[in-house]
Motif scaffolding. Structure first.
Motif, mmCIF file in Angstrom:
data_model
loop_
_atom_site.group_PDB
_atom_site.id
_atom_site.type_symbol
_atom_site.label_atom_id
_atom_site.label_comp_id
_atom_site.label_asym_id
_atom_site.label_seq_id
_atom_site.Cartn_x
_atom_site.Cartn_y
_atom_site.Cartn_z
ATOM 1 N N ASN A 178 7.043 113.379 -40.004
ATOM 2 C CA ASN A 178 6.657 114.767 -40.287
ATOM 3 C C ASN A 178 5.197 115.015 -39.924
ATOM 4 O OD1 ASN A 178 9.250 115.332 -41.716
ATOM 5 N ND2 ASN A 178 8.408 113.875 -43.182
ATOM 6 N N THR A 212 10.151 129.798 -37.455
ATOM 7 C CA THR A 212 10.385 128.863 -38.559
ATOM 8 C C THR A 212 9.874 127.475 -38.216
ATOM 9 O OG1 THR A 212 12.347 130.105 -39.257
ATOM 10 C CG2 THR A 212 12.122 127.840 -40.058
ATOM 11 N N LYS A 213 10.142 127.018 -36.989
ATOM 12 C CA LYS A 213 9.678 125.696 -36.560
ATOM 13 C C LYS A 213 8.149 125.661 -36.476
ATOM 14 C CE LYS A 213 13.828 124.368 -33.977
ATOM 15 N NZ LYS A 213 14.385 124.013 -32.656
ATOM 16 N N THR A 216 6.847 125.342 -39.992
ATOM 17 C CA THR A 216 7.074 123.965 -40.446
ATOM 18 C C THR A 216 6.051 123.021 -39.843
ATOM 19 O OG1 THR A 216 9.457 124.392 -40.665
ATOM 20 C CG2 THR A 216 8.755 122.087 -40.536
ATOM 21 N N ASP A 220 3.459 120.667 -41.845
ATOM 22 C CA ASP A 220 3.451 119.226 -41.588
ATOM 23 C C ASP A 220 2.072 118.750 -41.141
ATOM 24 O OD1 ASP A 220 6.083 118.921 -42.258
ATOM 25 O OD2 ASP A 220 6.840 119.005 -40.203
#
Length: 309
Positions: A178, A212-213, A216, A220
């Motif tokens: 991650n 969304t990615k 994220t 991360d």
């Protein structure tokens, strides 16, 4: 003879592959080194279209250059890159995109700096041909990372790099989960050169890099390289504690001066809701760190290779 391995993660890039392979092979003419050999490691990141078939057809054209790593499922572009690094055999390696938004011609200049002894050469996005929400989100992302995590991130960020085998080896040793593989390269601490370029607009296909990615990735990256969110909780908690202390003194004094004064229901509810909201946010931030610790403790593989071609 030195070998350059170019790692290309692929996800729903069926239409891009023929054009990308042809341009990468044509780009070999820009390198001044006559003894340099090339290897292209394409990693199929669980694509649901005909990406693998397109790669196999390209490999039939250039059997001495192309290696294909076909992953069992979609693990994200950064884990796919790690898979490519693990299967590349070059003395130096480069990472580029399958949609040709990063100019292959810049790679020859990067290689020249590697020959001079630099372990890491990055291409930073000084300008972008693409506009819209994606561009603004990218600027916010890199500004936050530069000011809250890694100070040596070039303006505009980067996901185009050429680096020494030693850098790839150290990245593979880390087994980071991650995280952001490009920022890990900077975190290693090797002296690097930054080459600005204009990121081209995608001409073929549609990007799967959704909002969304991107969000994220921001979470991360911040959690992987910065303790600012945790420290911010401590600072806000301390501030709220001081406010509560002084408000408590005020309530005590008010009660002594006006013993019959009714308690303020509105004030009580505002304080309760404010503190409760902070507690929930704090738990959420702490949960992000705890979840990543659990994920690392499980030690599951970053990727599973289905086939090698």
């Amino acid at each position: 003879m030195p070998k350059l391995s170019v790692v290309v993660p692929c996800y729903y890039n069926e239409e891009n592959i023929p054009v990308t392979v042809a341009e990468l092979v044509a780009n070999e003419a820009n390198f001044a080194a006559d003894d340099l050999t090339f290897e292209y490691v394409f990693v199929n990141d669980g694509s649901g279209d005909g990406t693998l078939g397109a790669l196999r057809r390209a490999q039939a054209q250039y059997p001495d250059r192309l290696r294909i790593v076909d992953l069992a499922g979609n693990v994200g572009s950064y884990n796919a890159i790690v898979a490519g690094l693990a299967h590349a055999t070059g003395d130096c390696l480069a990472i580029t995109t399958a949609d040709l938004q990063d100019p292959p011609a810049l790679m020859a200049q990067m290689y020249g700096y590697w020959q001079q002894g630099f372990k890491l050469v990055v291409g930073n996005r000084q300008e972008r041909e693409e506009t819209g929400v994606g561009e603004r989100l990218a600027k916010v992302f890199h500004w936050l990372m530069k000011h809250l995590a890694l100070r040596n991130i070039p303006d505009g960020g980067f996901d185009y790099a050429l680096f020494d085998r030693q850098v790839a080896t150290e990245i593979l040793k880390l087994h980071e989960r991650n995280s952001n593989v490009f920022y890990l390269m900077l975190w290693l601490g090797f002296a690097h050169v930054s080459l600005p370029y204009t990121r081209r607009k995608r001409q073929i296909g549609q990007s799967r890099w959704t909002v969304t990615k991107k969000i994220t990735l921001l979470i991360d990256s911040l959690v992987s390289f910065s303790f600012v969110p945790i420290r911010a909780i401590s600072v806000v908690g301390l501030g709220l504690g001081l406010l509560a202390f002084f408000y408590g003194l005020y309530v005590i004094v008010l009660k002594l001066v006006h013993p019959n004064e009714p308690a303020g229901w509105t004030t009580l509810m505002v304080v309760l809701l404010f503190v409760s909201a902070f507690q929930m946010i704090a738990l959420g931030v702490i949960g992000e760190y705890v979840w990543r610790g659990l994920d690392a403790a499980r030690n599951r593989p970053l990727y599973v290779v289905k086939d090698l071609y």
